[in-house]
Design a protein around this motif. Structure first.
Motif, mmCIF file in Angstrom:
data_model
loop_
_atom_site.group_PDB
_atom_site.id
_atom_site.type_symbol
_atom_site.label_atom_id
_atom_site.label_comp_id
_atom_site.label_asym_id
_atom_site.label_seq_id
_atom_site.Cartn_x
_atom_site.Cartn_y
_atom_site.Cartn_z
ATOM 1 N N ARG A 10 0.814 -1.220 0.000
ATOM 2 C CA ARG A 10 0.000 0.000 0.000
ATOM 3 C C ARG A 10 0.847 1.270 0.000
ATOM 4 N NH1 ARG A 10 -5.496 -0.693 1.895
ATOM 5 N NH2 ARG A 10 -5.879 -2.890 2.264
ATOM 6 N N CYS A 11 2.028 1.200 0.572
ATOM 7 C CA CYS A 11 2.870 2.399 0.679
ATOM 8 C C CYS A 11 3.260 2.887 -0.712
ATOM 9 C CB CYS A 11 4.127 2.078 1.491
ATOM 10 S SG CYS A 11 5.278 3.470 1.601
ATOM 11 N N GLU A 12 3.071 4.187 -0.926
ATOM 12 C CA GLU A 12 3.428 4.767 -2.222
ATOM 13 C C GLU A 12 4.640 5.695 -2.098
ATOM 14 O OE1 GLU A 12 0.502 8.624 -1.906
ATOM 15 O OE2 GLU A 12 0.121 7.179 -3.509
ATOM 16 N N GLY A 13 5.262 5.685 -0.933
ATOM 17 C CA GLY A 13 6.516 6.398 -0.759
ATOM 18 C C GLY A 13 6.411 7.902 -0.644
ATOM 19 N N SER A 14 5.269 8.398 -0.216
ATOM 20 C CA SER A 14 5.089 9.848 -0.098
ATOM 21 C C SER A 14 5.937 10.450 1.023
ATOM 22 C CB SER A 14 3.620 10.164 0.168
ATOM 23 O OG SER A 14 3.224 9.604 1.401
ATOM 24 N N GLN A 15 6.339 9.631 1.944
ATOM 25 C CA GLN A 15 7.155 10.036 3.101
ATOM 26 C C GLN A 15 6.446 10.971 4.071
ATOM 27 O OE1 GLN A 15 11.398 10.475 2.815
ATOM 28 N NE2 GLN A 15 11.370 10.135 0.612
ATOM 29 N N LEU A 16 5.147 11.065 3.965
ATOM 30 C CA LEU A 16 4.410 11.899 4.915
ATOM 31 C C LEU A 16 4.611 11.419 6.349
ATOM 32 C CD1 LEU A 16 0.982 12.461 3.136
ATOM 33 C CD2 LEU A 16 2.615 14.213 3.840
ATOM 34 N N CYS A 17 4.633 10.127 6.518
ATOM 35 C CA CYS A 17 4.814 9.568 7.862
ATOM 36 C C CYS A 17 6.197 9.894 8.403
ATOM 37 C CB CYS A 17 4.581 8.067 7.855
ATOM 38 S SG CYS A 17 5.610 7.169 6.675
ATOM 39 N N VAL A 18 7.203 9.793 7.531
ATOM 40 C CA VAL A 18 8.581 10.072 7.952
ATOM 41 C C VAL A 18 8.715 11.546 8.327
ATOM 42 C CG1 VAL A 18 11.001 9.885 7.307
ATOM 43 C CG2 VAL A 18 9.336 8.310 6.321
ATOM 44 N N GLY A 26 11.173 5.240 9.308
ATOM 45 C CA GLY A 26 12.347 5.431 8.475
ATOM 46 C C GLY A 26 11.936 5.249 7.031
ATOM 47 N N PHE A 27 12.858 5.578 6.131
ATOM 48 C CA PHE A 27 12.556 5.414 4.717
ATOM 49 C C PHE A 27 13.646 4.571 4.074
ATOM 50 C CE2 PHE A 27 11.667 6.846 0.332
ATOM 51 C CZ PHE A 27 10.301 6.590 0.328
ATOM 52 N N GLY A 28 13.239 3.469 3.499
ATOM 53 C CA GLY A 28 14.203 2.510 2.984
ATOM 54 C C GLY A 28 14.670 2.822 1.576
ATOM 55 N N GLN A 29 15.755 2.187 1.187
ATOM 56 C CA GLN A 29 16.288 2.359 -0.163
ATOM 57 C C GLN A 29 15.350 1.778 -1.202
ATOM 58 O OE1 GLN A 29 20.348 0.914 -0.231
ATOM 59 N NE2 GLN A 29 21.084 2.879 0.536
ATOM 60 N N ASP A 30 14.431 0.958 -0.762
ATOM 61 C CA ASP A 30 13.438 0.394 -1.679
ATOM 62 C C ASP A 30 12.308 1.386 -1.965
ATOM 63 O OD1 ASP A 30 12.275 0.404 0.808
ATOM 64 O OD2 ASP A 30 11.835 -1.743 0.853
ATOM 65 N N GLY A 31 12.401 2.594 -1.392
ATOM 66 C CA GLY A 31 11.392 3.609 -1.659
ATOM 67 C C GLY A 31 10.141 3.456 -0.827
ATOM 68 N N LEU A 32 10.241 2.680 0.233
ATOM 69 C CA LEU A 32 9.093 2.451 1.108
ATOM 70 C C LEU A 32 9.440 2.820 2.545
ATOM 71 C CD1 LEU A 32 8.044 -1.080 -0.201
ATOM 72 C CD2 LEU A 32 7.093 1.139 -0.887
#
Ligand code: SF4
Length: 67
Positions: A10-18, A26-32
């Motif tokens: 479900r994660c689309e990598g918006s980084q709002l949570c981060v 955290g934000f991984g190198q996989d973009g999630l």
């Protein structure tokens, strides 16, 4: 016991949570995003937890029961 996690499907990598809670996510190198501090995450309860989970636009921040 509940465990907070980011659903990778479900994660689309918006980084709002981060951005809003860098201590927990955290934000991984996989973009999630991922929960980097499970201990801290488990200390968040009630309304704070509700707010945390609903900030994700794709509803990727979830909880699961762990035995
Ligand atoms: S807010 Fe949701 S979609 Fe955005 S990075 Fe975090 S978990 Fe992924």
């Amino acid at each position: 016991v509940k465990r907070l996690y980011v659903d990778e499907h479900r994660c689309e990598g918006s980084q709002l949570c981060v951005a809003s809670c860098p201590e927990v996510f955290g934000f991984g190198q996989d973009g999630l995003a991922y929960v980097k501090d499970q201990h801290l995450a488990s200390s968040i309860k009630g309304e704070d937890l509700e707010n945390l989970m609903t900030l994700c636009p794709t509803d990727a921040i979830r909880q699961e029961d762990v035995p």
